[in-house]
Design an enzyme around this catalytic site. Structure first.
Site, PDB file in Angstrom:
ATOM      1  N   GLU A  73      -8.164   1.666   1.570  1.00  0.00           N
ATOM      2  CA  GLU A  73      -8.116   3.113   1.745  1.00  0.00           C
ATOM      3  C   GLU A  73      -6.956   3.597   0.882  1.00  0.00           C
ATOM      4  O   GLU A  73      -5.815   3.155   1.059  1.00  0.00           O
ATOM      5  CB  GLU A  73      -7.865   3.510   3.194  1.00  0.00           C
TER       6      GLU A  73
ATOM      7  N   GLN B 152     -11.385  11.986   8.990  1.00  0.00           N
ATOM      8  CA  GLN B 152     -11.791  13.367   8.728  1.00  0.00           C
ATOM      9  C   GLN B 152     -12.082  14.115  10.026  1.00  0.00           C
ATOM     10  O   GLN B 152     -11.756  15.291  10.159  1.00  0.00           O
ATOM     11  CB  GLN B 152     -13.015  13.381   7.805  1.00  0.00           C
TER      12      GLN B 152
ATOM     13  N   ASP C 224      -5.561  -0.308   5.362  1.00  0.00           N
ATOM     14  CA  ASP C 224      -5.216   1.080   5.667  1.00  0.00           C
ATOM     15  C   ASP C 224      -4.166   1.620   4.695  1.00  0.00           C
ATOM     16  O   ASP C 224      -3.149   0.970   4.426  1.00  0.00           O
ATOM     17  CB  ASP C 224      -4.682   1.158   7.100  1.00  0.00           C
ATOM     18  N   ALA C 225      -4.412   2.807   4.179  1.00  0.00           N
ATOM     19  CA  ALA C 225      -3.439   3.615   3.425  1.00  0.00           C
ATOM     20  C   ALA C 225      -2.552   2.797   2.496  1.00  0.00           C
ATOM     21  O   ALA C 225      -1.327   2.767   2.640  1.00  0.00           O
ATOM     22  CB  ALA C 225      -2.586   4.417   4.412  1.00  0.00           C
TER      23      ALA C 225
END
Length: 599
Positions: free
Chosen positions: A305, A402, A268-269
């Site tokens: 990501e 999103q 993640d991120a």
């Protein structure tokens, strides 16, 4: 005990060394630590490197079965859970429970893994994927994914968080499987069931921040450092004590891959990982993952990501990169979304530019050093088509982020009609990248996927709800439809409706997804990873786009007007909408066609 939370199939007897390791903890901060294990109080001794371990021998009754345990730091009477706890049966604030994953009776001995290249990913949230919202109830729907043609099941985070339901990004016990999902034994059953059906498993893991409730790591040592990201205090990757913090993260990754037989991790991120050291954490993680892959004899995949549009993440180490297998490309989603909906608000604004979608298809990124008006600066770096393959970019027409970033958690399927959903499916599945489908997308579900939390602390719940409103206000988006994340109905509304796939247009769309995924698997040109074998023509004003992959043409009409394309046809592989083949190809409103051209 909850019926979903039984222990392993057979609990082996622990050796003294195993028991001693279980009750060990890295803790530079306290001056004294006592372990509470079952009915016993055990003083720990500080060893070099700030590891605290009990002196052997330990009570023999702890060698049999599972027991609850915790740590007392200094003179504080409050027991704290183990930073590496594998189970939190009573929540993240309570004692840990021992769990030995080696006791599970795996049935996946014939499983040899799956490589990302050529694959199709299916992202799901366990709490909303099935009516019960558990790992074991999710198994009941795995055959649906097999029939769809899925290769990888990607689970949103499952590590333990405070409360009963959550997106998963508020986790605080990274080694523990959330108890409301079924705990670690149910997790192993789920992975085993996937493998027996030929499905690989990707686990979404969060190493860039910790949740706001139940994070006791700073009591033990310098897990956090000064500075904040969007989600809270930064993880200490490069300051004093960071060697052990990085080891904590890498060991966690290897735990999923080794002990729980997971096939890959979605990181993640990673742009929020503040790391100034010469060897980045991501490089180190890739090396250790590749080493474990060689030992296990099956592919292990790391997918980042990233908001950076930096191909270094997926560039080989010999060429100066980090060596990850893949990374998300949000640019594809943004360009496709604008083309389908006409919405160019917020961070979508740049993607209304002529040829944006065509550029993404040809080059992987839209922002590859170009000016980003949303950021107020140039952004990204070009992909080297000679060293990077298309499959290394994971793309979608919708995903949890999103959808959740829209005010009411609206899916694409509620913003456009079924005729428009088909060309979106065609381009996502048959494009040059690795497609990812978000649960329910394949039948155009009408259920939303809203941002939900269940923080027991009222004040924290209020702060989260107000924070969401502030985020949308900064985007100049309508905040009147933003649901309260703490309202239990927000969670319940987000559960999939499994009666939809058999009904009318939902069933027709599902059939099309199955055809497209089968086509992708059986036509070699549709998995050819080389950017050099891709060409794109488009006319945004007229509304059409043609993607050519070798002799295969993928033709899309994004407009509600009929368009005629001078494209010769040898055979038709797929059609949706009104399509004619006299003197070229005629596409009716929102029609799509996939053809093989004559040589």
């Amino acid at each position: 005990m909850h019926p979903e939370q039984d222990g392993p199939a057979s609990q082996p007897r622990r050796t003294q060394d195993q028991l001693r390791e279980l009750l060990s903890v890295w803790a530079p901060n306290p001056a004294k630590i006592t372990a509470l294990a079952g009915d016993h109080r055990i003083e720990l001794i500080k060893e070099p490197g700030d590891w605290w371990r009990p002196a052997a021998p330990l009570p023999e009754d702890l060698q049999h079965g599972d027991f609850d345990y915790a740590f007392l730091l200094d003179d504080d009477p409050t027991p704290l859970p183990d930073p590496r706890s594998r189970r939190q049966p009573n929540g993240v604030h309570e004692r840990s429970r021992s769990y030995d994953p080696a006791g599970f009776g795996w049935q996946d001995q014939q499983w040899t893994g799956r490589q990302l290249a050529g694959g199709v990913i299916y992202e799901l949230h366990l709490g909303t994927f099935s009516p019960d919202g558990t790992l074991r109830s999710a198994i009941d729907h795995l055959d649906h994914l097999v029939e769809l043609g899925i290769d990888f099941v990607e689970l949103m985070p499952v590590n333990a968080f405070n409360g009963d339901h959550n997106w998963g990004y508020d986790g605080v016990d990274w080694y523990a499987v959330q108890e409301s999902y079924g705990g670690p034994a149910a997790y192993q059953e789920f992975v085993d069931a996937c493998h027996q059906r030929g499905l690989a498993v990707i686990q979404d893991v969060v190493y860039n921040h910790l949740g706001p409730s139940g994070n006791y790591l700073p009591r033990f040592g310098p897990y956090l450092t000064t500075g904040r990201s969007t989600w809270g205090d930064l993880i200490n990757l490069d300051g004093p004590g960071s060697d052990e913090v990085r080891r904590f993260i890498i060991d966690n990754a290897l735990t999923w891959l080794r002990d729980y037989h997971v096939d890959g991790l979605r990181l993640d991120a990673v742009h929020a990982l503040m790391d100034s050291r010469a060897q980045k954490l991501l490089e180190e993680l890739a090396i250790e993952t590749d080493t474990l892959s060689a030992q296990l004899g099956r592919p292990l995949t790391l997918i980042a990501e990233s908001d950076l549009n930096d191909p270094k993440l997926i560039t080989a180490p010999a060429a100066g990169g980090y060596g990850l297998a893949g990374q998300w490309s949000d640019d594809f989603h943004h360009a496709l979304y604008v083309r389908l909906t006409g919405d160019s608000s917020g961070y979508y604004s740049d993607f209304a530019a002529d040829g944006a979608l065509a550029k993404v298809l040809r080059r992987g990124f839209f922002h590859d050093g170009s000016y980003s008006s949303f950021r107020g600066r140039s952004h990204g770096r070009p992909i080297d088509a000679a060293t990077t393959a298309g499959w290394q970019l994971v793309v979608c027409s919708d995903n949890h982020d999103q959808i959740g970033n829209r005010a009411a958690g609206e899916r694409l399927s509620t913003k456009i009609d079924f005729d428009q959903l088909r060309p979106a499916a065609v381009l996502t599945v048959l494009g040059p990248f690795t497609p990812m489908i978000f649960m329910g997308e394949e039948w155009g579900t009408r259920t939303p996927f809203q941002f939900f939390t269940s923080h027991p602390e009222p004040e924290l719940g209020r702060i989260v709800a107000e924070g969401r409103l502030e985020e949308f206000a900064k985007m100049d988006w309508d905040t009147s439809q933003v649901p309260d994340p703490q309202d239990p109905q927000t969670f319940r509304r987000s559960k999939l409706d499994w009666t939809e796939p058999t009904r009318d247009e939902h069933a027709e769309l599902l059939a099309d997804y199955r055809k497209l995924i089968k086509l992708r698997r059986t036509v070699p040109e549709l998995t050819d990873p080389r950017f050099a074998h891709i060409s794109v023509d488009s006319d945004d004003d007229a509304g059409w786009l043609v993607l050519r992959r070798g002799p295969i043409s993928v033709m899309i009409n994004f407009s509600d007007r009929t368009v005629h394309l001078d494209e010769r046809t040898e055979s038709v592989l797929f059609e949706s909408g009104a399509v004619g083949h006299d003197d070229g190809v005629t596409l009716g409103r929102y029609a799509a066609a996939v053809v093989r051209r004559p040589c």
